[in-house]
Design a protein around this motif. Structure first.
Motif, PDB file in Angstrom:
ATOM      1  N   LYS A 169      84.641  64.024  18.303  1.00 47.67           N
ATOM      2  CA  LYS A 169      83.801  63.606  17.173  1.00 47.67           C
ATOM      3  C   LYS A 169      82.632  64.573  16.949  1.00 47.67           C
ATOM      4  O   LYS A 169      82.410  65.044  15.838  1.00 47.67           O
ATOM      5  CB  LYS A 169      83.259  62.183  17.434  1.00 47.67           C
ATOM      6  N   THR A 170      81.923  64.853  18.043  1.00 43.73           N
ATOM      7  CA  THR A 170      80.779  65.756  17.910  1.00 43.73           C
ATOM      8  C   THR A 170      81.238  67.150  17.499  1.00 43.73           C
ATOM      9  O   THR A 170      80.589  67.829  16.700  1.00 43.73           O
ATOM     10  CB  THR A 170      80.008  65.814  19.245  1.00 43.73           C
ATOM     11  N   THR A 171      82.373  67.570  18.044  1.00 42.70           N
ATOM     12  CA  THR A 171      82.896  68.881  17.682  1.00 42.70           C
ATOM     13  C   THR A 171      83.203  68.939  16.184  1.00 42.70           C
ATOM     14  O   THR A 171      82.922  69.940  15.518  1.00 42.70           O
ATOM     15  CB  THR A 171      84.158  69.196  18.507  1.00 42.70           C
TER      16      THR A 171
ATOM     17  N   PHE B  33      71.309  65.314  16.353  1.00 41.46           N
ATOM     18  CA  PHE B  33      72.046  65.747  17.532  1.00 41.46           C
ATOM     19  C   PHE B  33      72.278  64.554  18.455  1.00 41.46           C
ATOM     20  O   PHE B  33      71.385  63.732  18.649  1.00 41.46           O
ATOM     21  CB  PHE B  33      71.267  66.817  18.290  1.00 41.46           C
ATOM     22  N   GLN B  34      73.490  64.508  19.027  1.00 41.51           N
ATOM     23  CA  GLN B  34      73.798  63.416  19.944  1.00 41.51           C
ATOM     24  C   GLN B  34      72.817  63.404  21.118  1.00 41.51           C
ATOM     25  O   GLN B  34      72.247  62.371  21.451  1.00 41.51           O
ATOM     26  CB  GLN B  34      75.224  63.556  20.461  1.00 41.51           C
ATOM     27  N   LEU B  35      72.650  64.583  21.733  1.00 42.45           N
ATOM     28  CA  LEU B  35      71.596  64.704  22.741  1.00 42.45           C
ATOM     29  C   LEU B  35      70.371  65.151  21.966  1.00 42.45           C
ATOM     30  O   LEU B  35      70.291  66.299  21.538  1.00 42.45           O
ATOM     31  CB  LEU B  35      71.966  65.758  23.788  1.00 42.45           C
TER      32      LEU B  35
ATOM     33  N   LEU C  21      75.056  61.461  11.229  1.00 38.40           N
ATOM     34  CA  LEU C  21      74.338  60.850  12.347  1.00 38.40           C
ATOM     35  C   LEU C  21      75.255  60.753  13.560  1.00 38.40           C
ATOM     36  O   LEU C  21      76.293  60.109  13.509  1.00 38.40           O
ATOM     37  CB  LEU C  21      73.863  59.446  11.957  1.00 38.40           C
ATOM     38  N   ASP C  22      74.844  61.380  14.665  1.00 32.39           N
ATOM     39  CA  ASP C  22      75.679  61.371  15.861  1.00 32.39           C
ATOM     40  C   ASP C  22      75.123  60.374  16.877  1.00 32.39           C
ATOM     41  O   ASP C  22      74.178  60.682  17.602  1.00 32.39           O
ATOM     42  CB  ASP C  22      75.736  62.780  16.457  1.00 32.39           C
ATOM     43  N   GLU C  23      75.716  59.194  16.906  1.00 28.68           N
ATOM     44  CA  GLU C  23      75.358  58.159  17.876  1.00 28.68           C
ATOM     45  C   GLU C  23      73.863  57.869  17.924  1.00 28.68           C
ATOM     46  O   GLU C  23      73.253  57.886  18.986  1.00 28.68           O
ATOM     47  CB  GLU C  23      75.853  58.541  19.278  1.00 28.68           C
ATOM     48  N   VAL C  24      73.284  57.587  16.777  1.00 28.08           N
ATOM     49  CA  VAL C  24      71.846  57.293  16.785  1.00 28.08           C
ATOM     50  C   VAL C  24      71.550  55.888  17.297  1.00 28.08           C
ATOM     51  O   VAL C  24      70.408  55.552  17.574  1.00 28.08           O
ATOM     52  CB  VAL C  24      71.197  57.459  15.388  1.00 28.08           C
TER      53      VAL C  24
HETATM   54 MG   LIG Z   1      79.828  63.301  20.936  1.00 32.64          MG
END
Ligand SMILES: [Mg+2]
Ligand SMILES: Nc1ncnc2c1ncn2[C@@H]1O[C@H](COP(=O)(O)OP(=O)(O)OP(=O)(O)O)[C@@H](O)[C@H]1O
Lengths: 241, 289, 353
Positions: free
Chosen positions: A43-45, A85-87, A161-164
């Protein structure tokens, strides 16, 4: 009507590993589009490929009718795609306000205008009172909101939005959901979100896409997707355990 | 006739380059494992060179014979430096460790300056002017001994990293810091050991270099830069790369000295550095990040 | 500036305060800070009236390091690009203005029109190569040293600038100060470097609060995140290098005309580059007052030390540098942010920059 974001047959490999394989999706203007899938699904990729961090090994990406694959991340942002960013990666040594001012400066030449815009965004995300704190000193949920605020300040048409919601308490999730809904309604913002918190996905998404081992295994309205046997087997089932 | 002259110079350059390689090996070991950019590397080598000079002047002890004790002293110095000064900085940003080493370098250079003055010192061994004739080539005995010493020390180092448990633990630590923590390795101690080993390497290199070159406080920073040039050329973290880089730079400097002027030789080393940084940033034998 | 804690920012600057002040961003310095600054400036302006020649020469040295530290700080402190080769720009500025003066009688202020662009171009070349080919962090620092070393060896072999025998400006005993040709007594140089330092301070303050300044800080804090908010990081970093190089080369002119002699071996040496960065490192990287405070502390203390050693009859050429080394060590270990942030907290001037 044509799609705002159109991903067609995109693949991305890391050495031998196929992280994203032949993924296609269309996000319509004003959609809230959720991408779910187990850890390591790609997903993030996929996000990073859309944002220009990675150049896809195959396929095309178009935004508002214009090809953007292979464009550098700053250019993609200037075209109107904001991201988190997820992180989380706020600018740690700067104040919350300065973080958001930097986002707002993308479309404002004057620092004063950018500040006004930044304060408005901070109010919207309930961060106004913390505006003079150093970003590094915020709690994780606040830092996540700060990322959203900074991305919003760039006045995007599309927000990724990545896992906010990860790590937020249920009440905080509800608050975030309310903020997103409002943004979507009032400013017509299109949102693509990666999310593990199904409560948020079900509340927000107009469409859901399920990624597994880099491939799309289901796509459709949220209610349909969660009933899909394959999705339950490969993702939701595992989540329950 | 000129051809054999060039050949002599080239062989001399390669031999010196092997000693440079050993010096760079120390830097590479330290960076590869501890991730600290040792900006005081050349200065540490000058410490070893001065120890050798003093021992030779006082007791006529040959630097090549004193290699082991001097390397041991440098090991202790490196160990103490890492354990006492750098370990508390492990989690600080890269540049603050770097600045720390800049400070250490500044102190070493100038303490040596105060102690020994700005003039060059050298060691006049009994074999200083001996040479061997191999076919058309004349090889200086000191360079040959020094290079042989460098190769032996380098071989021992390779054996240590492959063959011993501590060596393998250090390599594990280099590959994966958190992993090493998880399996219970005492990372800080391993770091100190590694820094010590890197310092011992450069100490040994200093013993050999002092046989072929003069030493003055000012050469410390120059050798630090040279070590960086070599390590970046060969590939940071690659041990064979450091040796290869050393030989390449040694050869380049020697040839530049013949074709241009010796005082401009380090310009060519820097030219190689710039080309490598731009065209092959991972270095000749380095792995792509 | 926006980086103030609530208490200081509670009252907005009153309207009608002069336009000048607000464009220089002085309006947001707390009153106590402004008073302190004014007193300091007044003292510095009055200083020549009651100091000896020796003391004046030390003040000149301090201000010189305050100026060059400020210029270096633009690159490292604002934009996060560590340069260890700033002697390159000082050297270019010094050699070009001096050589033009010696060979053609060109007044240094005209010479600047040549030297500053050359230094900026040198910065641009280094920046272009590094940023295009992604040479970052420590590698970048090494690259900057490499270019300074190039110049050191190059100038040492270049006959037009005197090669290794040095370049000398004609000197006489001056009764008058000729500012246009920079021939005169130390007091003229003192006011020149004071003016340069003040102007550099104001310029940096303005830069830091500008759009570009915000982009610099974003790049410094997290380059990937900066790109994700649309900042063209390449251009942003280039601007930092070029501006810093240009500012630094200006100090080169001062150096050449104040000391009247130039040796490539010294001017471009890594030791000189390190001297430039000590002040800001000790005073506080990325702050506006850091380079100034650092220069005062470091040079002031070091000269006191030399003086004391001289009194007891000891002349140790490396003592000053050893002292620098220990100061640096101490500050990096105890106050990693530098002395200024600590002083600012003590004085209640909480400006977090
Ligand atoms: Mg991810
Ligand atoms: N920069 C990279 N280099 C090499 N492999 C990578 C890189 N980034 C991701 N991967 C690999 O690609 C795969 C997909 O990772 P990705 O981060 O896209 O998953 P994800 O769906 O976002 O997972 P999560 O839910 O844990 O965030 C994983 O196997 C990961 O290890």
């Amino acid at each position: 009507m044509s799609a705002l974001l159109s991903v067609a047959g995109v693949s991305k490999r890391f050495r031998g590993l196929l992280a994203v394989g032949n993924v296609s999706l269309d996000v319509m203007e004003r959609d809230i589009f959720a991408i779910i899938g187990p850890n390591g699904a790609g997903k993030t990729t996929l996000f990073n490929t859309i944002c220009g961090v990675f150049r896809p090994d195959g396929g095309t990406i178009a935004f508002a009718g214009e090809r953007i694959d292979g464009h550098p991340p700053d250019e993609v942002c200037r075209l109107g795609i904001g991201r988190t960013f997820q992180l989380v990666r706020p600018f740690p040594g700067l104040s919350v306000l300065d973080n958001v001012i930097i986002g707002a400066l993308l479309h404002h030449r004057s620092v004063e205008d950018a500040r006004a815009r930044a304060e408005e965004v901070l109010r919207r995300l309930d961060l106004f009172n913390q505006r003079h704190q150093r970003a590094a000193s915020l709690t994780l949920p606040d830092r996540k909101r700060l990322e959203v605020a900074r991305a919003l300040a760039t006045q995007p048409r599309l927000l990724l939005l990545d896992e906010v919601m990860a790590g937020l308490r249920p009440t905080e999730v509800d608050r975030m959901v309310a903020i997103m809904t409002e943004l979507n309604r009032t400013s017509g913002l299109t949102i693509v979100l990666i999310e593990h918190v199904m409560r948020a996905v079900m509340a927000l998404a107009t469409r859901v896409l399920v990624l597994h081992h880099g491939a799309v295994i289901a796509q459709g309205a949220p209610a349909e997707v969660v009933r899909d046997p394959q999705v339950i087997k490969s993702y939701l089932g595992a989540e329950e355990l | 006739m000129p051809l054999s002259l060039y050949l002599n110079v080239a062989v001399g350059g390669v031999l010196t380059g092997l000693v440079y390689g050993l010096m760079a090996l120390g830097l590479s070991v330290i960076f590869g494992v501890v991730r600290v950019v040792n900006f005081a590397h050349g200065e540490m080598m000058t410490i070893a060179m001065y120890i050798a000079v003093v021992l030779f002047a006082a007791f006529k002890l040959d630097p090549l014979v004193m290699l082991v004790p001097i390397a041991a002293v440098l090991f202790a110095l490196g160990y103490a430096l890492q354990a006492g000064l750098i370990n508390p900085f492990i989690n600080r940003p890269e540049h603050s460790q770097f600045i720390l080493m800049v400070a250490v370098a500044l102190i070493i250079v100038n303490v040596l300056l105060i102690a020994f003055g700005p003039d060059a010192h050298s060691v006049q061994t009994s074999y200083a002017f001996d040479s061997y004739e191999v076919g058309p080539v004349i090889i200086d005995a000191p360079k040959l001994y020094a290079a042989a010493g460098a190769v032996i020390v380098a071989a021992l180092l390779f054996a240590f990293f492959r063959g011993t448990r501590i060596g393998q633990a250090i390599r594990a630590c280099a590959d994966n810091y958190t992993g090493a923590l998880v399996v219970g390795l005492n990372v800080k101690r391993l770091y100190a050991l590694t820094f010590g080993i890197g310092a011992a390497c450069v100490g040994a290199a200093g013993c050999m270099l002092v046989v072929i070159n003069d030493v003055s406080p000012a050469v410390g920073p120059a050798y630090t830069l040279l070590a960086f040039v070599i390590v970046i050329t060969g590939g940071l973290g690659s041990l064979p790369g450091a040796l290869l880089g050393g030989v390449l730079i040694g050869l380049t400097e020697a040839m530049a000295g013949v074709f241009f002027t010796p005082s401009a030789k380090s310009m060519f080393a820097f030219a190689i550095l710039v080309i490598v940084l731009l065209l092959r940033p991972q270095g000749l034998l380095g792995k792509r990040a | 500036m926006t980086r103030q804690v609530d208490a200081l920012q509670a009252k907005p600057a009153p309207l009608g305060r002069s336009r000048f002040l607000s464009t220089l961003n002085l309006a947001n310095i707390p009153r106590r800070g402004l008073i302190l600054l004014a007193v300091l400036l007044a003292l510095l302006i009055a200083a020549p009236a009651f100091t000896s020649d020796y003391l004046l020469s030390i003040l000149i040295l301090i201000l010189y390091f305050a100026y060059t530290g400020q210029a270096w700080n633009v690159m490292m402190g604002f934009a996060g690009q560590l340069s260890l080769g700033h002697a390159l720009y000082v050297g270019i500025g010094a050699y070009m203005t001096a050589a033009l003066f010696i060979h053609f009688g060109t007044p240094p202020w005209i010479g600047l029109l040549v030297s500053v662009p050359i230094a900026m171009a040198a910065g641009a070349v280094i920046g272009f190569l590094a940023f295009r080919f992604r040479v970052a962090g420590t590698y970048f620092a090494i690259l900057t040293i490499a270019f300074a070393e190039f110049a050191r060896i190059g100038f040492d072999h270049w006959d037009w600038v005197g090669a290794s025998s040095g370049l000398f400006l004609p000197v006489a005993t001056y009764t008058q100060n000729d500012l246009w040709h920079l021939r005169g007594r130390p007091i003229m140089f003192y006011y020149l470097i004071l003016a340069m330092t003040v102007l550099a301070f104001l310029l940096c303050r303005w830069l830091l609060g500008s759009r570009l300044g915000y982009f610099w800080q974003a790049v410094r804090e997290d380059e990937d995140a900066a790109r994700a908010v649309g900042i063209a990081t390449f251009r942003t970093k280039m601007a930092a290098v070029v501006i810093s190089a240009g500012l630094t080369s200006f100090a080169g002119m001062f150096y050449a005309f104040y000391y009247n002699n130039l040796f490539g071996e010294q001017v471009f040496s890594i030791g000189r580059s390190i001297e430039i960065i000590l002040g800001p490192l000790i005073g506080g990287v990325g702050t506006l007052f850091g380079p100034v405070l650092g220069a005062f502390l470091l040079t002031g203390l070091a000269e006191t030390l030399t003086e004391i050693l001289g009194l007891i009859g000891v002349d140790l050429p490396g003592a000053k540098q050893v002292f620098y080394g220990f100061c640096l060590l101490l500050v990096v270990m105890v106050m990693p942010e530098g002395v200024w942030p600590w002083v600012a907290r003590k004085l209640g001037l909480e400006t977090r920059q």
